[in-house]
Design a protein around this motif. Sequence first.
Motif, PDB file in Angstrom:
ATOM      1  N   THR A  78     -12.615  22.523   4.068  1.00 44.80           N
ATOM      2  CA  THR A  78     -14.061  22.262   3.901  1.00 44.80           C
ATOM      3  C   THR A  78     -14.830  23.558   3.690  1.00 44.80           C
ATOM      4  O   THR A  78     -14.820  24.806   4.707  1.00 44.80           O
ATOM      5  N   VAL A  79     -15.896  23.450   2.993  1.00 46.10           N
ATOM      6  CA  VAL A  79     -17.217  24.739   3.460  1.00 46.10           C
ATOM      7  C   VAL A  79     -18.064  23.945   4.439  1.00 46.10           C
ATOM      8  O   VAL A  79     -18.687  23.782   4.209  1.00 46.10           O
ATOM      9  N   GLY A  80     -19.035  25.646   5.298  1.00 47.48           N
ATOM     10  CA  GLY A  80     -20.006  24.638   6.115  1.00 47.48           C
ATOM     11  C   GLY A  80     -19.876  25.751   7.371  1.00 47.48           C
ATOM     12  O   GLY A  80     -18.441  25.484   7.754  1.00 47.48           O
ATOM     13  N   SER A  81     -20.591  26.087   8.088  1.00 48.95           N
ATOM     14  CA  SER A  81     -20.180  26.786   9.495  1.00 48.95           C
ATOM     15  C   SER A  81     -19.433  26.424  10.782  1.00 48.95           C
ATOM     16  O   SER A  81     -18.854  26.152  11.543  1.00 48.95           O
ATOM     17  N   ASP A  86     -23.712  22.746  10.489  1.00 52.06           N
ATOM     18  CA  ASP A  86     -24.213  22.547   9.302  1.00 52.06           C
ATOM     19  C   ASP A  86     -23.123  21.189   8.603  1.00 52.06           C
ATOM     20  O   ASP A  86     -22.499  20.586   9.421  1.00 52.06           O
ATOM     21  N   LEU A 142     -20.396  19.905   6.744  1.00 49.24           N
ATOM     22  CA  LEU A 142     -19.406  20.445   5.991  1.00 49.24           C
ATOM     23  C   LEU A 142     -18.989  19.613   4.999  1.00 49.24           C
ATOM     24  O   LEU A 142     -18.941  18.310   5.081  1.00 49.24           O
ATOM     25  N   LYS A 143     -18.626  20.475   3.802  1.00 49.69           N
ATOM     26  CA  LYS A 143     -18.141  19.303   2.430  1.00 49.69           C
ATOM     27  C   LYS A 143     -16.829  20.587   1.620  1.00 49.69           C
ATOM     28  O   LYS A 143     -16.604  20.810   2.288  1.00 49.69           O
ATOM     29  N   LYS A 188     -13.942  21.182  -0.018  1.00 47.62           N
ATOM     30  CA  LYS A 188     -13.972  21.933  -1.116  1.00 47.62           C
ATOM     31  C   LYS A 188     -13.079  21.189  -2.415  1.00 47.62           C
ATOM     32  O   LYS A 188     -13.491  22.378  -3.316  1.00 47.62           O
TER      33      LYS A 188
END
Length: 178
Positions: free
Chosen positions: A52-55, A59, A61-62, A64
């Motif tokens: 996942t991406v995002g802190s 945030d 998370l999304k 990848k």
Amino acid sequence: CSARLANAVNMVFTLPALYFIEYTGRRSLFVFGALGMSISTITLGLLGIYGTVGSGFGDILKPKSPWIGDVMACMVLTFIACFASTWGPTVWVYCAEIFPLRHRARCVGVSTMTNWIGNFLIAQFTPVLLSSIGFGTFLLFGIFCLNALVLGWWLPETSGVPLEQMGLLFDRRLGTDD
């Protein structure tokens, strides 16, 4: 919609457990259930951390990749299915039959209280863990599930053992029989 699906999985997978408790025995349900729960929680944790991406701190998370979210959802449902068909109902049967007759009522009461306290603590600390270590929470749960696997492997099979012989069964397991 997702809560309905999770509840449906829980109900559907609890029903076969009522049959398998007697057909396959308690120990095999503990072992295979803990294995499935370990795999699903560790996979969920690893995918959450690395997929996942995002802190993760406020945030959203999304994933990848589009398939990562689907796999994560499947891991949640897999955990529910594994728990509902093994540890969920089997613990109650096991605890009700392992204690000596003269202490059974008190011991079952204490084990039930301990179960509920454990459930309460998990419910209270999961949000705290998720906010502090994120998807590492699922890796921690995976470690507990691996411990459950070891415990399930160690516990003696009680299916078909008369209640009067439970004490002897555990004395042998603990190496304290005379």
